[in-house]
Enzyme design. Structure first.
Site, PDB file in Angstrom:
ATOM      1  NE  ARG A  66       0.738  -5.249  11.322  1.00  0.00           N
ATOM      2  CZ  ARG A  66       0.498  -4.726  10.119  1.00  0.00           C
ATOM      3  NH1 ARG A  66       1.331  -3.855   9.607  1.00  0.00           N
ATOM      4  NH2 ARG A  66      -0.564  -5.071   9.429  1.00  0.00           N
ATOM      5  CE  LYS A 126      -1.548   0.613   4.101  1.00  0.00           C
ATOM      6  NZ  LYS A 126      -1.496   1.803   4.959  1.00  0.00           N
ATOM      7  CB  THR A 127       3.650   2.330   2.157  1.00  0.00           C
ATOM      8  OG1 THR A 127       2.913   1.918   3.301  1.00  0.00           O
ATOM      9  CG2 THR A 127       4.330   3.636   2.444  1.00  0.00           C
ATOM     10  CD  GLN A 143      -4.071  -3.742   7.993  1.00  0.00           C
ATOM     11  OE1 GLN A 143      -3.135  -3.309   8.662  1.00  0.00           O
ATOM     12  NE2 GLN A 143      -3.967  -3.964   6.700  1.00  0.00           N
ATOM     13  CG  ASP A 160      -1.656   5.537   4.224  1.00  0.00           C
ATOM     14  OD1 ASP A 160      -2.340   4.569   3.839  1.00  0.00           O
ATOM     15  OD2 ASP A 160      -0.503   5.428   4.670  1.00  0.00           O
ATOM     16  CD  GLU A 161      -2.971   2.994   7.842  1.00  0.00           C
ATOM     17  OE1 GLU A 161      -3.955   2.232   7.738  1.00  0.00           O
ATOM     18  OE2 GLU A 161      -1.813   2.595   8.068  1.00  0.00           O
TER      19      GLU A 161
END
Length: 762
Positions: free
Chosen positions: A612, A32-33, A255, A224-225
């Site tokens: 993670r 994503k980043t 998330q 983002d997010e």
DNA sequence: ATCAAGGCTTTTTTT
DNA sequence: AAGCCTTGAT
């Protein structure tokens, strides 16, 4: 544009779509980043001016890192012109620019949570309300969620539903507190965290020309997010993007873990309504984790009803199964995991930074700290009491704040009698009461007793006059003196430095050092400023309220074991992850058991924790832990059972055979739990789950003897104290057989098997 | 006005 | 276990 080759097809599509509304649903670890970074770089290569790009991230750290990566592609001089940061930091700067429109000074203070609570506490007291019923934290939460939903005090009072809730909760006066709170903050020239979003909305609503300006400036908006944005944030974004509709939101509903802070998954659904012709991209290939981890995480999240269906998959190796470790106490949990890290680091040649320990609550960090310290392993704790929340740091910063904005009542109360100068509580109370009576800021009273007479002693008045003069002398130098010079002077002439220097207790010394560290930080801030500009203390203050520990990362913190809450681990990844404290009432939290929605959020949190991990994930739980200074017994978390058994592997540590009532289990296990997880059975029943076998006839608490496995040269074993080792020689016969074992940690040892607490590793 | 002692609550997560 | 607040003594 070589960097585009690093993308898969889906990612590439998302990057290459330049105009129009789009939403990227990005599974955990799906790059994503990377997409966001390349997208911004690509925009710029297509001729979009950096000044026209607004990119909103969840943390300052994420913003900084993304900016660096973009700078690597398009060059630093271009990258620095992008508006990138958290909602709070970007819009606090915009608010400062237009503060006078809202009646705030341009150097308005940002109240942190502590400040807000303290204001609320004072109001509750002044109103004569019971602070057992009106708990400041609860009241603040109520006010906060009102602001996040853009409900003004007036609207709050009119809202039958909200008022009804407060009445049922026995807090009918909450709306009055809200009203008064807003009033006092305004009078103090202060905004709290929520105001930064709320007031941005007010600004855009009441000043169309200002909104228009930013709509033209930010022709491209990226968020983002997105799953963790609240209504106030949603509306800001919607308004800014209303003209060009070049809006790109990226997120993963699985998330979403911040609903307690007003985050609203609804925003993702609203997106479809607001931009019917939007393009949706789904990133489902996970590049981060092993198959076992990805599939195990999928098996958990599948139990949630609320979700956008996704098929997250990976082409990575299957990897190892997830270990589930049971420990007796929280201290043992600390030791066991510290030892594991020690062993794995040795055995596999890993770095400390390859490991992370993730927990549900900050309070859990202690047993790990202790265990790691004992083994001399470096670690870094994130969150908890941050540097900027320490008393001595807040004290000094309060002087800075007061110099910049003397109406800042929380700062004033903090330092008016610190260090002690004989201005006691009665005096302060009298002044505050007078200020309320006259309807002015406390500072106004302090500066002019002629206009605002107060009934306090002449002695107190004189002391106050000295204090006021001192603060005013700081204020005068605020815009002309470099930040470090002024900060240094304030630290000395306020008396803080001396007060701490005189305290020779270890805590006192540490506090003194913290102050020095803050000053060193300000020094760095001062010299890092461009040549012909001076960095003032006001400039420093602008940033400081919104900084967190993660923003303070030092070079020497790099190769350390990471300890943090799962919440703060969002967006990060580690080769080896330990998720600890998987117990009912802790994770899922006791507070989250009232509704399915809450439980599902806990489950998403667990999903975040699992995803993670890159190579190996280990889960632990204890049967007994200390809470509020009391020992409580715990049951394993339901989340353990929710993991598909295919991907996990239970490890139950064997006890020695010294017998004798040591076992906590014997009275721990109530009948409903005398089933599979029970220690003598788990790990033996199912052949597929077996990996550790008991060696010597270890007596279990229930008095049973476990199976004995013959030891052979070449076997790998684990010793309670020495860790992992390999059998190099055997001599004698049972029951007096001895074995020579090489332990990487301590070298060769010859052990009498009868006594040694060994486990064989397959 | 200041300080020590004892009692009480607290822990969900964060910008 | 630790921090915060109230209380009571100086």
């Amino acid at each position: 544009m070589g960097y585009l080759e690093a993308l898969n097809e889906r990612q590439l599509e998302a990057v290459l779509k330049v105009d129009g509304p789009m939403m990227v649903i990005a599974g955990a670890g799906s790059g994503k980043t990377r997409v966001l970074t390349y997208k911004i770089a690509y925009l710029m290569e297509q001729g979009v001016d950096a000044f026209n790009i607004l990119a909103l991230t969840f943390t300052n750290k994420a913003a900084r890192e993304m900016k660096e990566r973009i700078a690597d592609i398009v060059g630093p001089s271009e990258a620095k012109n992008i508006s990138m940061g958290t909602f709070h930091s970007v819009f606090s700067k915009i608010l400062r620019y237009h503060s006078e429109k809202l009646g705030f000074p341009n150097n308005f203070t940002i109240y942190d949570t502590q400040d807000s609570r303290s204001v609320i506490k004072a109001i509750i007291k002044d109103f004569g309300l019971d602070d057992k019923v009106y708990k400041p934290a609860t009241v603040h939460g109520r006010i906060s969620s009102a602001k996040n939903n853009l409900i003004s005090p007036a609207a709050y009072e009119q809202n039958a539903e909200i008022i009804g809730e407060d009445r049922i909760a026995q807090r009918p006066d909450l709306f009055r507190i809200y009203k008064e709170y807003v009033k006092r903050c305004f009078q103090s020239g202060a905004m709290d965290f929520d105001d930064l979003l709320y007031n941005t909305n007010v600004l855009f609503r009441d000043y169309p020309e200002i909104l228009h300006f930013y709509q033209q400036k930010f022709k491209y908006v990226l968020v983002d997010e997105y799953q963790d944005t609240n209504y106030a944030q949603y509306l800001i974004v919607k308004k800014l993007a209303a003209v060009y509709e070049n809006i790109c939101v990226v997120g993963d509903d699985a998330q979403s873990i911040y609903s307690f802070r007003g985050a609203n998954i609804q925003n993702i659904l609203n997106f479809k309504k607001d931009y019917p012709d939007f393009t949706q991209f789904k990133l489902e290939q996970n590049y981060r984790s092993t198959k076992n981890i990805v599939d195990a995480a999928n098996s958990v999240i599948a139990r949630n009803q609320d979700q956008i269906k996704k098929d997250v998959w990976t082409s990575n190796d299957a990897g190892e199964k997830i270990d589930i470790i049971r420990c007796l106490t929280d201290n043992e949990e600390g030791r066991v995991i510290a030892n594991k890290i020690f062993d794995w680091k040795q055995a596999k040649g890993l770095d400390y930074q390859d490991f992370a320990i993730l927990y549900r609550t900050n309070a859990q960090s202690r047993s790990f700290e202790e265990a790691l310290r004992k083994l001399n392993m470096p670690y870094k704790i994130y969150g908890g009491l941050s540097f900027y929340q320490r008393k001595e740091i807040k004290d000094l910063i309060a002087y800075f704040r007061l110099a910049a904005n003397p109406k800042d009542e929380e700062a004033l109360k903090r330092v008016i009698n610190y260090p002690k100068r004989g201005i006691g509580n009665t005096t302060i109370d009298n002044v505050v009461v007078a200020a309320r009576k006259y309807g002015v800021a406390v500072w106004d009273v302090l500066t002019d007793f002629k206009v605002y007479p107060v009934d306090i002693s002449v002695r107190a008045q004189n002391t106050i006059r000295d204090f006021v003069t001192k603060i005013q002398s700081f204020t005068l130098r605020l815009d002309t003196t470099p930040a470090f010079d002024l900060a240094n002077d304030i630290a000395s002439s306020s008396g803080i430095l001396k007060d701490l220097y005189d305290d020779k207790t270890p805590e006192g010394v540490a506090r003194y050092e913290n102050i020095q560290e803050l000053l060193a930080g300000i020094k760095e801030f001062t010299v890092s400023q461009p040549e012909n500009e001076i960095a003032t203390l006001s400039d420093f203050l602008v940033d400081v309220a919104l900084l967190t520990d993660a923003d303070q990362e030092q070079e020497e913190d790099k190769n350390k074991i990471t300890l943090m809450t799962i919440h703060s681990s969002k967006g990060l990844e580690f080769p080896y992850v330990f998720i600890v404290g998987l117990e009912e009432n802790l994770f899922p939290s006791q507070m989250a058991l009232n509704s399915r929605a809450e439980l599902e959020e806990e489950r998403r949190l667990f999903y975040v924790a699992l995803t993670r991990a890159e190579k190996k994930c280990t889960i632990s739980y204890v049967t007994s832990r200390f809470r509020f200074g009391q020992q409580i017994f715990a049951e394993p978390s339901r989340f353990i059972d929710e993991l598909d058994q295919k991907f996990i592997h239970h490890i139950n540590r064997m006890e020695g055979n010294t017998g004798g009532g040591r076992s906590l289990n014997s009275y721990q296990r109530p009948s409903e739990y005398a089933k599979p997880q029970s220690r003598s059975e788990t790990g033996f029943k199912m052949p597929t789950q077996r990996n550790l076998k008991p060696l010597k006839s270890a007596t279990t608490s229930s008095g049973k003897h476990a199976t004995t496995v013959p030891l052979k040269v070449g076997y790998n074993v684990v010793h309670e104290r020495f860790g992992k080792g390999k059998v190099t020689a055997l001599e004698g016969k049972a029951p007096d057989q001895k074995a020579t074992i090489f332990f990487p940690r301590v070298g060769n040892k010859t052990l009498i098997l009868k006594f040694a607490k060994l486990e064989v590793v397959d």
